[in-house]
Write an enzyme that holds these catalytic residues in place. Structure first.
Site, mmCIF file in Angstrom:
data_model
loop_
_atom_site.group_PDB
_atom_site.id
_atom_site.type_symbol
_atom_site.label_atom_id
_atom_site.label_comp_id
_atom_site.label_asym_id
_atom_site.label_seq_id
_atom_site.Cartn_x
_atom_site.Cartn_y
_atom_site.Cartn_z
ATOM 1 N N SER A 1 0.853 -1.146 0.065
ATOM 2 C CA SER A 1 -0.012 0.012 0.014
ATOM 3 C C SER A 1 0.866 1.343 0.049
ATOM 4 O O SER A 1 0.615 2.199 -0.888
ATOM 5 C CB SER A 1 -0.847 -0.001 1.406
ATOM 6 O OG SER A 1 -0.185 -0.205 2.481
ATOM 7 N N ASP A 2 1.965 1.348 0.920
ATOM 8 C CA ASP A 2 2.551 2.605 0.931
ATOM 9 C C ASP A 2 3.576 2.748 -0.300
ATOM 10 O O ASP A 2 3.708 3.792 -0.750
ATOM 11 C CB ASP A 2 3.449 2.636 2.239
ATOM 12 C CG ASP A 2 4.336 1.627 2.493
ATOM 13 O OD1 ASP A 2 4.132 0.728 1.965
ATOM 14 O OD2 ASP A 2 4.747 1.739 3.766
ATOM 15 N N CYS A 3 4.281 1.665 -0.906
ATOM 16 C CA CYS A 3 4.747 1.538 -1.900
ATOM 17 C C CYS A 3 4.066 2.165 -3.099
ATOM 18 O O CYS A 3 4.358 3.036 -3.884
ATOM 19 C CB CYS A 3 5.535 0.450 -2.325
ATOM 20 S SG CYS A 3 6.769 -0.228 -1.215
ATOM 21 N N ARG B 1 1.560 3.403 6.578
ATOM 22 C CA ARG B 1 0.692 3.336 5.225
ATOM 23 C C ARG B 1 -0.495 4.249 5.095
ATOM 24 O O ARG B 1 -0.682 4.571 3.976
ATOM 25 C CB ARG B 1 0.262 1.743 5.321
ATOM 26 C CG ARG B 1 1.291 0.886 5.661
ATOM 27 C CD ARG B 1 2.280 0.305 5.043
ATOM 28 N NE ARG B 1 3.007 -0.764 5.441
ATOM 29 C CZ ARG B 1 3.814 -1.520 4.850
ATOM 30 N NH1 ARG B 1 4.408 -1.201 3.512
ATOM 31 N NH2 ARG B 1 4.487 -2.521 5.374
#
EC number: 5.4.99.34
Length: 759
Positions: free
Chosen positions: A484-486, A564
């Site tokens: 998600s954060d990538c 995230r």
């Protein structure tokens, strides 16, 4: 001489890629490479690390840096600056330090646009790979002489003074990693009393002094049983029938955290087969060396739950041990005997391998991570030693290998996209586009080419997988696992680039691909407003009581994370500004719920616990960034004021911040010893304070931090390597070698951009 090669696949018929290997980084040894001067520099780096190994335990990742700087004929042309005692920082000096950092860091960019870097640190990553190659008969081909030399160097250089090895390079000695690294040394040719600085003798003494390997935790028991140095009857059950459970059950595999699922999938296959490698004279010797009593007199069942105190972070609750004992006594004897072994166990093993093959193929045989990679590879070999599945695994081993001045290690799986996403944002914050247009264009190209273009193949939901189309992974496109954060950071980069002239940064990403990214982010928000990492959260919290490991916490189910959530807020706020008509209500609701989540999980002292970095400094930087992006200010938001008070309270005398990795397992703020600062922590704290508008109230704390940052910069524009800064599963640290460049550079950029300075 070792050389790093970028985006190359070679001629291996068992190797394939979705994007022509963009992001791939592999090491090769060339005996003819390098001048005497270049070789001397590499050797000097090794010796310097060895001399200072107890003071600075992460590597400086110098070998590839020396290579890249040499290939690009880099020379720092901007004079070094220093802020003297009592001197005011001017815009000229701050900008000069920033430009020096940018010039150096730009020279480290790879040809495909990413920034290579070590992503390692745990000391249980590499030994299982060596054991697997030994069992399968591929040790000499995968690890020829120079590889062995560097593996042994890594083991020697990270042995603790007491003779053991920690769970990670900065940790206290544990039975798990001491036993694994001892076995690794023996497999690689060291005798019982061999090794640099009496490594084997000291390690064996540590093992015996702490009760022998009967006290090794469950993962160690599994690997030693596979090798033939322990007995499967001394392990807790891992029945492959687990993969046959009906989906309505709360402990169904689909409800597990993906990494936990992917570890125990091949483990259960190997357990179900009771696979044991060939018992060689070396294995017989290890049986004598690793125990304090004769091997044939050990009561294996008695040792199922044994774990050395040094390894124990998560003590198993009574109910868990009761479940294992019930399976051990009542179920396993039935499932391993006729007729159930032919009716149920055989079917369970086939189903387990079906899942393994699916996951292997979906990741181009990289698999989700290094622990899982080795287990899946061994399972494929056990199923068919000459099969293509195993050969495809062998072809991807180089993707995990990393070499630095402290030797050869195994990466988690590479942080190419993660590091590059933040590197690009740091460079964009400098407002030096005219000087680094080519760097930005290449970085933009890498990010575009690294986006995942498809969902997992076939009926992916039946294989417990989530959508991935439009996402970004932690490493490269071939890896395939959405994060998600990538995804949020990749999306944010593409949105920022879309606001810039294409003749400078290249073609903008098509809106449809941006929409796909938004779709992934929206799909991962939980009811509480938080964002999970890989797959939707929602399984019941009590399942964590079944955590089968002893040295990790919170690994059974997916959870929500401050980092995230904050990354997604940043990306979606910017997306909403640029594409106001796309899913407007859903995005607005997402942001509002996310903000409430951030406010709800703030600790009583004003911080946020960082799950992926050290620790409260890291989490607080993310949280304040997310709140600021959503429109919160110091005056309007109590959570911001509490966080600022905390950060100002813990600023050190030298103007920096420094947090011990012990904050992560202890879940409370622990400062570094001796009032010592860490530049990465200092950068996070600086940017957190900038998010909260500190420059509008009292910029003095920012000036003090910037002075430390500027005066710590090295002659070539680099920054010194200090303590480890990454973490996972509460208790294991991860070395992000690029952080020492990305974050000080970014903090200086924000300082120059946002803080009023005299000319």
């Amino acid at each position: 001489m070792w050389r790093l090669k970028i985006a190359e696949g070679g001629n291996d018929p068992y190797l394939y890629s979705t994007n022509n290997y963009v992001g791939r980084q592999i090491w090769e040894f060339d005996p003819d490479a390098g001048t005497p001067e270049e070789r001397a520099k590499a050797e000097e780096a090794r010796q310097n690390f060895y001399k200072n190994r107890y003071q600075v335990k992460p590597s400086g990742d110098l070998l590839w840096r020396l290579q890249f700087l040499r290939e690009k004929n880099f020379k720092q042309t901007i004079p070094q600056v220093r802020i003297e005692e009592g001197e005011e920082i001017t815009r000229e000096k701050a900008t000069t330090a920033l430009r020096r950092a940018v010039q150096f860091f730009s020279a480290l960019q790879a040809s495909d646009g990413h920034w290579p870097a070590e992503n390692a640190g745990p000391l249980f990553f590499l030994p299982p790979l060596v054991m697997c190659m030994c069992i399968t008969g591929h040790l000499d081909t995968v690890f020829p002489a120079e590889h062995r030399k560097e593996i042994l160097r890594y083991i020697y250089y990270h042995q603790n003074e007491d003779g053991g090895w920690g769970l990670h390079i900065e940790g206290h000695s544990t039975m798990f990693c001491t036993a694994l690294n001892y076995i690794c040394m023996r497999i690689l040719g060291e005798g019982p009393n061999g090794g640099q600085d009496d490594a084997c003798t000291r390690a064996r003494k540590w093992i015996h002094d702490h009760g022998s390997v009967t006290n090794i935790p469950s993962w160690g028991k599994t690997w030693l049983s596979i090798l033939g140095v322990y007995d499967w009857s001394g392990c807790n059950p891992m029945p492959p029938e687990f993969w046959m459970l009906p989906s309505f059950l709360p402990m169904h595999p689909a409800k597990m955290w993906c990494y936990c699922r992917m570890v125990y999938m091949p483990m259960s296959y190997l357990y179900g087969k009771r696979f044991v490698g060939l018992i060689t004279p070396l294995i017989q010797q290890l049986r004598e060396e690793l125990f304090t009593q004769p091997y044939d007199q050990i009561n294996w069942k008695k040792n199922c739950h044994q774990c050395a105190p040094e390894d124990l972070y998560y003590p198993h609750p009574f109910i868990q041990d009761l479940i294992w004992d019930c399976l051990y006594i009542s179920m396993e004897p039935l499932l391993t005997r006729w007729p159930l072994n032919m009716i149920i166990r055989k079917k369970a093993l086939e189903l387990t391998m079906k899942h393994i093959h699916y996951e292997d193929g979906s990741s181009r045989y990289i698999t989700i991570g290094c622990v899982e990679k080795v287990l899946c590879m061994l399972a494929c070999w056990v199923e068919d030693p000459n099969g293509d599945y195993f050969k495809k695994h062998l072809a991807r081993i180089p993707d995990y290998i990393w070499v630095a001045e402290d030797g050869m290690k195994m990466q988690s799986f590479g942080s190419q996209q993660w590091d590059t996403g933040f590197a690009i944002q740091a460079l964009l914050a400098t407002n030096l586009t005219d000087e680094i247009g080519g760097v930005l264009r290449r970085g933009h190209d890498f990010i575009k080419k690294s986006q995942v273009q498809d969902n997992p193949s076939g009926d992916f939901k039946s294989m417990y997988r989530h959508i991935s189309k439009g996402s970004w992974t932690f490493s490269d496109q071939d890896h395939g696992w959405q994060v998600s954060d990538c995804t949020a950071e990749g999306l944010k980069c593409c949105l920022l680039f879309s606001m810039m002239p294409p003749e400078i940064v290249g073609e903008h990403m098509e809106p449809e691909r941006l929409y796909d990214s938004v779709n992934v982010l929206l799909s991962l928000q939980s009811k509480n407003g938080g964002l999970s990492a890989w797959e939707p959260a929602g399984a019941q919290d009590w399942l964590e009581l079944l955590n089968p490991t002893e040295f990790f916490a919170d690994i059974v189910i997916e959870h929500e994370y401050v980092e995230r959530t904050s990354s997604a807020i940043h990306a979606l706020v910017l997306f909403k500004k640029l594409y106001p008509g796309h899913r407007k209500k859903e995005i607005e609701d997402f942001i509002a719920k996310s903000v409430r989540f951030l406010e709800s999980i703030q600790t009583s002292d004003g911080t946020w616990y960082g799950n992926w970095g050290v620790c409260f400094t890291y989490g607080t930087w993310f949280a304040l960034g997310g709140l600021a992006a959503a429109g919160k200010t110091y005056n309007s938001c109590l959570a911001m004021r509490k966080a600022v008070d905390f950060l100002l309270r813990i600023q050190k005398d030298d103007g920096g911040w420094g947090e011990s990795y012990l904050s992560c397992p202890e879940k409370k703020y622990v400062p570094l010893e001796a009032n010592h600062s860490n530049l990465v922590h200092t950068a996070w704290a600086m940017m957190a304070l900038v998010h909260a508008g500190q420059m509008d109230r009292d910029p003095t704390p920012l000036h003090r931090a910037a002075k430390l940052m500027i005066n710590s910069q090295l002659e070539d524009g680099d920054f010194p390597q200090q303590e480890i800064t990454g973490v996972f599963n509460r208790n294991c640290m991860l070395h992000y070698a690029a952080y020492r460049n990305i974050y000080p550079l970014w903090a200086l950029a924000e300082y120059c951009r946002r803080v009023p300075l005299p000319s």
